[in-house]
Design a protein around this motif. Structure first.
Motif, PDB file in Angstrom:
ATOM      1  N   THR A  76      25.485  38.449  32.771  1.00  0.00           N
ATOM      2  CA  THR A  76      26.064  38.694  31.451  1.00  0.00           C
ATOM      3  C   THR A  76      26.102  37.395  30.654  1.00  0.00           C
ATOM      4  O   THR A  76      25.763  36.333  31.170  1.00  0.00           O
ATOM      5  CB  THR A  76      27.509  39.223  31.572  1.00  0.00           C
ATOM      6  OG1 THR A  76      28.339  38.193  32.102  1.00  0.00           O
ATOM      7  CG2 THR A  76      27.588  40.457  32.454  1.00  0.00           C
ATOM      8  N   ALA A  77      26.553  37.486  29.420  1.00  0.00           N
ATOM      9  CA  ALA A  77      26.681  36.298  28.573  1.00  0.00           C
ATOM     10  C   ALA A  77      27.673  35.298  29.167  1.00  0.00           C
ATOM     11  O   ALA A  77      27.544  34.093  28.956  1.00  0.00           O
ATOM     12  CB  ALA A  77      27.122  36.712  27.167  1.00  0.00           C
ATOM     13  N   GLU A  78      28.649  35.778  29.947  1.00  0.00           N
ATOM     14  CA  GLU A  78      29.662  34.902  30.541  1.00  0.00           C
ATOM     15  C   GLU A  78      29.256  34.342  31.899  1.00  0.00           C
ATOM     16  O   GLU A  78      29.903  33.446  32.415  1.00  0.00           O
ATOM     17  CB  GLU A  78      30.998  35.650  30.704  1.00  0.00           C
ATOM     18  CG  GLU A  78      31.659  36.062  29.421  1.00  0.00           C
ATOM     19  CD  GLU A  78      31.206  37.425  28.900  1.00  0.00           C
ATOM     20  OE1 GLU A  78      31.756  37.863  27.887  1.00  0.00           O
ATOM     21  OE2 GLU A  78      30.293  38.036  29.492  1.00  0.00           O
ATOM     22  N   GLY A  79      28.221  34.883  32.503  1.00  0.00           N
ATOM     23  CA  GLY A  79      27.788  34.486  33.846  1.00  0.00           C
ATOM     24  C   GLY A  79      27.492  35.724  34.666  1.00  0.00           C
ATOM     25  O   GLY A  79      27.438  36.838  34.149  1.00  0.00           O
ATOM     26  N   VAL A  80      27.296  35.553  35.966  1.00  0.00           N
ATOM     27  CA  VAL A  80      27.022  36.692  36.838  1.00  0.00           C
ATOM     28  C   VAL A  80      28.348  37.390  37.145  1.00  0.00           C
ATOM     29  O   VAL A  80      29.317  36.761  37.558  1.00  0.00           O
ATOM     30  CB  VAL A  80      26.322  36.245  38.138  1.00  0.00           C
ATOM     31  CG1 VAL A  80      26.131  37.423  39.084  1.00  0.00           C
ATOM     32  CG2 VAL A  80      24.980  35.590  37.825  1.00  0.00           C
ATOM     33  N   ALA A  81      28.363  38.699  36.925  1.00  0.00           N
ATOM     34  CA  ALA A  81      29.580  39.482  37.113  1.00  0.00           C
ATOM     35  C   ALA A  81      29.328  40.596  38.119  1.00  0.00           C
ATOM     36  O   ALA A  81      28.192  40.998  38.357  1.00  0.00           O
ATOM     37  CB  ALA A  81      30.038  40.072  35.782  1.00  0.00           C
ATOM     38  N   LYS A  82      30.416  41.077  38.692  1.00  0.00           N
ATOM     39  CA  LYS A  82      30.349  42.180  39.660  1.00  0.00           C
ATOM     40  C   LYS A  82      31.532  43.103  39.409  1.00  0.00           C
ATOM     41  O   LYS A  82      32.617  42.657  39.026  1.00  0.00           O
ATOM     42  CB  LYS A  82      30.393  41.619  41.078  1.00  0.00           C
ATOM     43  CG  LYS A  82      30.188  42.665  42.145  1.00  0.00           C
ATOM     44  CD  LYS A  82      30.047  42.033  43.509  1.00  0.00           C
ATOM     45  CE  LYS A  82      29.882  43.123  44.536  1.00  0.00           C
ATOM     46  NZ  LYS A  82      28.614  43.099  45.193  1.00  0.00           N
ATOM     47  N   TRP A  83      31.316  44.394  39.649  1.00  0.00           N
ATOM     48  CA  TRP A  83      32.375  45.387  39.516  1.00  0.00           C
ATOM     49  C   TRP A  83      33.426  45.143  40.589  1.00  0.00           C
ATOM     50  O   TRP A  83      33.101  44.893  41.749  1.00  0.00           O
ATOM     51  CB  TRP A  83      31.797  46.786  39.641  1.00  0.00           C
ATOM     52  CG  TRP A  83      32.800  47.868  39.480  1.00  0.00           C
ATOM     53  CD1 TRP A  83      33.261  48.691  40.457  1.00  0.00           C
ATOM     54  CD2 TRP A  83      33.476  48.243  38.280  1.00  0.00           C
ATOM     55  NE1 TRP A  83      34.189  49.564  39.938  1.00  0.00           N
ATOM     56  CE2 TRP A  83      34.340  49.308  38.600  1.00  0.00           C
ATOM     57  CE3 TRP A  83      33.444  47.787  36.976  1.00  0.00           C
ATOM     58  CZ2 TRP A  83      35.146  49.923  37.655  1.00  0.00           C
ATOM     59  CZ3 TRP A  83      34.250  48.396  36.029  1.00  0.00           C
ATOM     60  CH2 TRP A  83      35.094  49.453  36.371  1.00  0.00           C
TER      61      TRP A  83
ATOM     62  N   TYR B 194      34.970  44.449  35.552  1.00  0.00           N
ATOM     63  CA  TYR B 194      33.932  43.473  35.883  1.00  0.00           C
ATOM     64  C   TYR B 194      34.577  42.103  35.931  1.00  0.00           C
ATOM     65  O   TYR B 194      35.408  41.776  35.081  1.00  0.00           O
ATOM     66  CB  TYR B 194      32.822  43.462  34.832  1.00  0.00           C
ATOM     67  CG  TYR B 194      31.917  44.665  34.901  1.00  0.00           C
ATOM     68  CD1 TYR B 194      30.888  44.701  35.823  1.00  0.00           C
ATOM     69  CD2 TYR B 194      32.092  45.740  34.059  1.00  0.00           C
ATOM     70  CE1 TYR B 194      30.041  45.810  35.895  1.00  0.00           C
ATOM     71  CE2 TYR B 194      31.262  46.841  34.129  1.00  0.00           C
ATOM     72  CZ  TYR B 194      30.242  46.865  35.043  1.00  0.00           C
ATOM     73  OH  TYR B 194      29.410  47.958  35.114  1.00  0.00           O
ATOM     74  N   ARG B 195      34.186  41.305  36.932  1.00  0.00           N
ATOM     75  CA  ARG B 195      34.684  39.940  37.063  1.00  0.00           C
ATOM     76  C   ARG B 195      33.518  38.992  37.243  1.00  0.00           C
ATOM     77  O   ARG B 195      32.567  39.294  37.961  1.00  0.00           O
ATOM     78  CB  ARG B 195      35.616  39.803  38.260  1.00  0.00           C
ATOM     79  CG  ARG B 195      36.925  40.521  38.083  1.00  0.00           C
ATOM     80  CD  ARG B 195      37.878  40.199  39.184  1.00  0.00           C
ATOM     81  NE  ARG B 195      39.161  40.842  38.954  1.00  0.00           N
ATOM     82  CZ  ARG B 195      40.163  40.824  39.797  1.00  0.00           C
ATOM     83  NH1 ARG B 195      40.026  40.174  40.952  1.00  0.00           N
ATOM     84  NH2 ARG B 195      41.295  41.411  39.516  1.00  0.00           N
ATOM     85  N   VAL B 196      33.618  37.828  36.600  1.00  0.00           N
ATOM     86  CA  VAL B 196      32.597  36.794  36.757  1.00  0.00           C
ATOM     87  C   VAL B 196      32.722  36.202  38.148  1.00  0.00           C
ATOM     88  O   VAL B 196      33.812  35.811  38.570  1.00  0.00           O
ATOM     89  CB  VAL B 196      32.745  35.697  35.681  1.00  0.00           C
ATOM     90  CG1 VAL B 196      31.761  34.566  35.927  1.00  0.00           C
ATOM     91  CG2 VAL B 196      32.537  36.285  34.296  1.00  0.00           C
ATOM     92  N   ILE B 197      31.589  36.168  38.882  1.00  0.00           N
ATOM     93  CA  ILE B 197      31.613  35.597  40.229  1.00  0.00           C
ATOM     94  C   ILE B 197      30.948  34.228  40.273  1.00  0.00           C
ATOM     95  O   ILE B 197      31.193  33.452  41.182  1.00  0.00           O
ATOM     96  CB  ILE B 197      30.985  36.553  41.263  1.00  0.00           C
ATOM     97  CG1 ILE B 197      29.548  36.904  40.916  1.00  0.00           C
ATOM     98  CG2 ILE B 197      31.831  37.802  41.418  1.00  0.00           C
ATOM     99  CD1 ILE B 197      28.828  37.720  41.979  1.00  0.00           C
ATOM    100  N   ILE B 198      30.071  33.924  39.335  1.00  0.00           N
ATOM    101  CA  ILE B 198      29.517  32.564  39.183  1.00  0.00           C
ATOM    102  C   ILE B 198      29.122  32.333  37.739  1.00  0.00           C
ATOM    103  O   ILE B 198      28.914  33.226  36.985  1.00  0.00           O
ATOM    104  CB  ILE B 198      28.298  32.268  40.087  1.00  0.00           C
ATOM    105  CG1 ILE B 198      27.158  33.259  39.836  1.00  0.00           C
ATOM    106  CG2 ILE B 198      28.687  32.237  41.521  1.00  0.00           C
ATOM    107  CD1 ILE B 198      25.869  32.788  40.473  1.00  0.00           C
TER     108      ILE B 198
END
Length: 87
Positions: A59-66, A83-87
């Protein structure tokens, strides 16, 4: 220290056509302008469609995961789904 590679699928949102919420990288040949989706876009997509991506999303904020989390009965919250940014 080792470098860990996390695979992620890029997800885009159309700038020109609001009805075309999310497209994948290989579908970007339709002549519309696209930008990398934000986490807010993904939450809007979930609200509109009821569907979420179960794999890593760039995503625009970084790699995200549900993320889903349930809390004990005495907690003021029942659960969190987002969704949370993981990196």
């Amino acid at each position: 220290m080792t470098n860990q590679t996390i695979e992620a699928t890029k997800v885009f949102v159309s700038i020109d056509n609001a009805a075309q919420w999310i497209v994948f990288e290989e579908e970007m040949q339709a002549g519309f302008q696209y930008q990398l989706a934000s986490i807010e876009n993904l939450h809007d997509y979930l609200t509109a469609s009821g569907e979420y991506f179960t794999y890593n999303i760039e995503t625009a904020e970084g790699v995200a995961k549900w993320h889903e989390e349930q809390f004990p009965e005495e907690s003021p919250f029942d659960y969190i789904c987002e969704y949370r940014v993981i990196i």
